[in-house]
Write a protein that holds these residues in place. Sequence first.
Motif, PDB file in Angstrom:
ATOM      1  N   ARG A 104      20.774  40.789  51.242  1.00 45.65           N
ATOM      2  CA  ARG A 104      21.160  39.505  51.823  1.00 45.65           C
ATOM      3  C   ARG A 104      20.065  38.518  51.454  1.00 45.65           C
ATOM      4  O   ARG A 104      18.913  38.682  51.852  1.00 45.65           O
ATOM      5  N   PRO A 105      20.405  37.472  50.668  1.00 41.18           N
ATOM      6  CA  PRO A 105      19.357  36.562  50.227  1.00 41.18           C
ATOM      7  C   PRO A 105      18.819  35.734  51.375  1.00 41.18           C
ATOM      8  O   PRO A 105      19.301  35.806  52.499  1.00 41.18           O
ATOM      9  N   ALA A 106      17.830  34.933  51.022  1.00 37.70           N
ATOM     10  CA  ALA A 106      17.203  34.085  52.030  1.00 37.70           C
ATOM     11  C   ALA A 106      18.216  33.075  52.562  1.00 37.70           C
ATOM     12  O   ALA A 106      19.062  32.553  51.846  1.00 37.70           O
ATOM     13  N   VAL A 107      18.076  32.826  53.856  1.00 37.07           N
ATOM     14  CA  VAL A 107      18.989  31.897  54.520  1.00 37.07           C
ATOM     15  C   VAL A 107      18.591  30.471  54.193  1.00 37.07           C
ATOM     16  O   VAL A 107      17.401  30.128  54.165  1.00 37.07           O
ATOM     17  N   PRO A 158      32.603  28.718  47.713  1.00 34.64           N
ATOM     18  CA  PRO A 158      33.708  29.698  47.772  1.00 34.64           C
ATOM     19  C   PRO A 158      33.308  30.899  48.622  1.00 34.64           C
ATOM     20  O   PRO A 158      32.202  31.424  48.495  1.00 34.64           O
ATOM     21  N   ASP A 159      34.235  31.332  49.480  1.00 31.75           N
ATOM     22  CA  ASP A 159      33.985  32.439  50.410  1.00 31.75           C
ATOM     23  C   ASP A 159      34.313  33.744  49.721  1.00 31.75           C
ATOM     24  O   ASP A 159      35.458  34.151  49.651  1.00 31.75           O
ATOM     25  N   GLN A 160      33.264  34.416  49.210  1.00 25.73           N
ATOM     26  CA  GLN A 160      33.545  35.678  48.511  1.00 25.73           C
ATOM     27  C   GLN A 160      32.801  36.845  49.139  1.00 25.73           C
ATOM     28  O   GLN A 160      33.353  37.855  49.478  1.00 25.73           O
ATOM     29  N   ARG A 161      31.539  36.725  49.305  1.00 21.02           N
ATOM     30  CA  ARG A 161      30.769  37.845  49.831  1.00 21.02           C
ATOM     31  C   ARG A 161      29.488  37.292  50.403  1.00 21.02           C
ATOM     32  O   ARG A 161      29.116  36.156  50.110  1.00 21.02           O
ATOM     33  N   THR A 162      28.817  38.114  51.177  1.00 15.42           N
ATOM     34  CA  THR A 162      27.532  37.716  51.739  1.00 15.42           C
ATOM     35  C   THR A 162      26.392  38.574  51.226  1.00 15.42           C
ATOM     36  O   THR A 162      25.262  38.400  51.615  1.00 15.42           O
ATOM     37  N   LEU A 163      26.721  39.513  50.361  1.00 16.69           N
ATOM     38  CA  LEU A 163      25.663  40.362  49.821  1.00 16.69           C
ATOM     39  C   LEU A 163      25.715  40.296  48.305  1.00 16.69           C
ATOM     40  O   LEU A 163      26.777  40.171  47.718  1.00 16.69           O
ATOM     41  N   VAL A 164      24.605  40.365  47.699  1.00 16.89           N
ATOM     42  CA  VAL A 164      24.569  40.385  46.240  1.00 16.89           C
ATOM     43  C   VAL A 164      23.921  41.692  45.797  1.00 16.89           C
ATOM     44  O   VAL A 164      23.071  42.250  46.485  1.00 16.89           O
ATOM     45  N   MET A 180      28.419  30.688  41.626  1.00 17.44           N
ATOM     46  CA  MET A 180      29.056  29.934  42.702  1.00 17.44           C
ATOM     47  C   MET A 180      28.710  28.458  42.674  1.00 17.44           C
ATOM     48  O   MET A 180      29.432  27.634  43.244  1.00 17.44           O
ATOM     49  N   THR A 223      19.317  32.400  44.440  1.00 13.52           N
ATOM     50  CA  THR A 223      20.431  32.910  45.244  1.00 13.52           C
ATOM     51  C   THR A 223      20.126  32.675  46.710  1.00 13.52           C
ATOM     52  O   THR A 223      19.084  33.089  47.205  1.00 13.52           O
ATOM     53  N   LEU A 224      21.013  31.989  47.354  1.00 19.03           N
ATOM     54  CA  LEU A 224      20.797  31.609  48.745  1.00 19.03           C
ATOM     55  C   LEU A 224      21.959  32.094  49.592  1.00 19.03           C
ATOM     56  O   LEU A 224      23.083  32.245  49.110  1.00 19.03           O
ATOM     57  N   LEU A 225      21.653  32.328  50.837  1.00 22.42           N
ATOM     58  CA  LEU A 225      22.710  32.563  51.816  1.00 22.42           C
ATOM     59  C   LEU A 225      22.865  31.251  52.585  1.00 22.42           C
ATOM     60  O   LEU A 225      22.091  30.950  53.496  1.00 22.42           O
ATOM     61  N   ALA A 226      23.852  30.443  52.167  1.00 18.45           N
ATOM     62  CA  ALA A 226      24.052  29.146  52.799  1.00 18.45           C
ATOM     63  C   ALA A 226      24.692  29.330  54.163  1.00 18.45           C
ATOM     64  O   ALA A 226      25.659  30.078  54.313  1.00 18.45           O
ATOM     65  N   VAL A 227      24.136  28.668  55.158  1.00 15.82           N
ATOM     66  CA  VAL A 227      24.637  28.748  56.522  1.00 15.82           C
ATOM     67  C   VAL A 227      24.871  27.337  57.020  1.00 15.82           C
ATOM     68  O   VAL A 227      24.018  26.462  56.880  1.00 15.82           O
ATOM     69  N   ARG A 245      28.990  31.459  56.524  1.00 18.33           N
ATOM     70  CA  ARG A 245      27.889  31.914  55.659  1.00 18.33           C
ATOM     71  C   ARG A 245      28.482  32.244  54.307  1.00 18.33           C
ATOM     72  O   ARG A 245      29.458  32.969  54.218  1.00 18.33           O
ATOM     73  N   ARG A 246      27.876  31.715  53.281  1.00 19.53           N
ATOM     74  CA  ARG A 246      28.372  31.971  51.933  1.00 19.53           C
ATOM     75  C   ARG A 246      27.184  32.207  51.003  1.00 19.53           C
ATOM     76  O   ARG A 246      26.124  31.601  51.161  1.00 19.53           O
ATOM     77  N   ILE A 247      27.421  33.068  50.031  1.00 20.30           N
ATOM     78  CA  ILE A 247      26.401  33.286  49.012  1.00 20.30           C
ATOM     79  C   ILE A 247      26.503  32.164  47.995  1.00 20.30           C
ATOM     80  O   ILE A 247      27.572  31.888  47.449  1.00 20.30           O
TER      81      ILE A 247
END
Lengths: 419, 288
Positions: free
Chosen positions: A29-32, A42-48, B237, B218-222, B230-232
């Motif tokens: 899970r990347p940095a927030v 686009p809503d695809q996944r939350t993990l890479v 992307m 690569t970020l976890l956008a919130v 929450r989206r990658i």
Amino acid sequence: MIFLAPWALAIAGLSALGLVALHLVARQRPAVFLLPTTRFVPDQRTLVSRVAARPRDLLLLALRVLLVLAAGAAFAQPVLMPAHGGMARVVLIDGSRDASSADEAFERLRGILGQAVPTSIIVFDSIPSAILPTALDSAMRAPRSGAVGSLSAALVAARRAGATLAEHADSLQLILVSPLARRELDSATMRIRDQWPGAIRVWRSALRVDSSFAWRLEHELAMEDPLGPSVAAMRPAREEQVTRLIRRAPVATDSAFVRQGGTVVRWDSSSATGAAPEGLVAGGDVVVAALGRRAIASGMARARWADGTPAATERRIGAGCLREVGVAMPVAGDLALHARFQRIVRELLRPCGTLPVDTPADSGVILRLVGASTNAAPAAAMRQEKERSSTLARWLLVLAMVFALAELAVRARHEGAVT
Amino acid sequence: MSAGPYGALLDAVRGVRWPAARRVTGATLGAHPSQRRGNSSEFSEFRPYRQGDDPRRVDWRLLARSDRAYVRLTTDRATLRTTMIVDASASMAFPEPGLDKWRLARELAVGLASVAHSEADPVGLTIAGPQPLVLAPRARRSVILEMIRALDQTTPAGTSELEPLVTRARATRMVIITDLLGDAAAMLAAIRLRIAARVEVIVVHIVAEQEVEPPPGTLLAVDPERATTRRILDGPMRAAYHASFTGWMHETSASLTAAGARYVRALTSEPASHAVRRIADGSARRGA
């Protein structure tokens, strides 16, 4: 150390390698990043997934690997083995009534006991008993037991003693000091012998001398008496114990003879004509022949018919005894020449108070006892794995649980930092 | 109380004129052309005399020359009640730590209010936050400082609904300063109604540079207003995000424009004084 289930360790090792690989290709899970326009992503996944050059979360990886290895080692049931070395020895000494003096065997034993080889000495008759090597001299001087020896019981005891000695030895030697009387073997002896995975060294001691050599027989048998051939097979006596064989009713002199310690055997000379085959049992021997029955006085049974009826009885009178034999010999036939019948006759004519004797086992039996191999038994085959309990396994499971709790705590801290 | 950090901005926008987009209907004398034709000195046009006109307004010289009676019409000017509706939701607190969107929104509100106030227009402020704050339009001298104080005491947080504030605002000119990430659809409906009621509506869309071009990697956008969103955001992307975001901006602009409002996009990289001038000049070009 040995592992009772080494496959569990192999599985744990493979799992640990898999964990390392997973930590290289971890779904992370990347940095927030707070982004007000997130809805447009686009809503695809939350993990890479990505392959890292080195594993991430080294502490977490280490805890997981240790957890897996500790659990695997616990399931592999490690057992700490004591140090092994050299040879150990089990000695079986026949102390039954059939064993005569074994001075020569004991002298040899004394010699090998001085070789600093761990030795377990078992003296057996019907029951085996272990003795200390320091008690060997007193065992030599002890009077012989009146019980018949049991090789089966002795071999079982030897197996158990061997399993104990095998914990600290590489090989085991079994020495059997015995006259190997026929009666000491039974139908289970060879099967039990096969449980000893090596050769058995047999030191033959002398069979107890036939009491018939120590007593004298007086008889008044006619030449044509059917008992004559059986009696003639006995050797002349050297001792003063006398058995008087009479084929008539006892008279006063016979009674006086008995009171003075002699043995009178009344075996009337009636013959069996047209009798059906009967089974006669005495001293462990059985014959089936056209024997006739004759009425006898009651007393202690020395022989029985197949139906259990006493065929010969004995009464103590004074210092001696009067024995009556109710067996009518067949008129014709060579029953008197049969070895089994002769042993029965010997048993019925031996003086009161003497022990029955046996004959040695034949050479085929002895060869089977010795075994085809000349090697000592390997200790590994004797060790009782089923008795081993892995106390280490319990502690390893505790350790695995500690690692699991630590992994949970570290993982929770990581997830808290991410969120 | 001084203008503090707004001093440079107020100096930069001094002299900027922000005319009304159409003739106003106010009765108070002001700077904006009024729909009324009154007795001011600014000649507008001649109209043939009709029965009922004030005879004093007949141009006697034209009568002498043409033998026809015409009344002289002049242009009146009136004030324009202007209110600033500023979005103070959590999405405006971006990016950290400078909160550039909120800074720009405050500066635009103060700058535009100052320009309007300099033309004697009553100005007011509505801060759209979890607890809306309303300053009714006033023409008094301290109104700008009151607005500054109210804006400085506000921290964007939570969510806000602009639609009821747009509906209830008592103004003839309304400047909605927002990032349009809240109740944009409801607000658009309210805007249509206000425009139908002849209210001038200007929507200033505040966009942060980092919303157009998020940081690399690569970020976890919130979403700060909806934490479950929450989206990658990674390389593949980004293009889709950019296309979606710019497409939405264009659609929103088209919708607001079609509704009759004026859409102005202000990036956080643009100086506030520049944006104020742009907004004021744009009104001038569209308007009167």
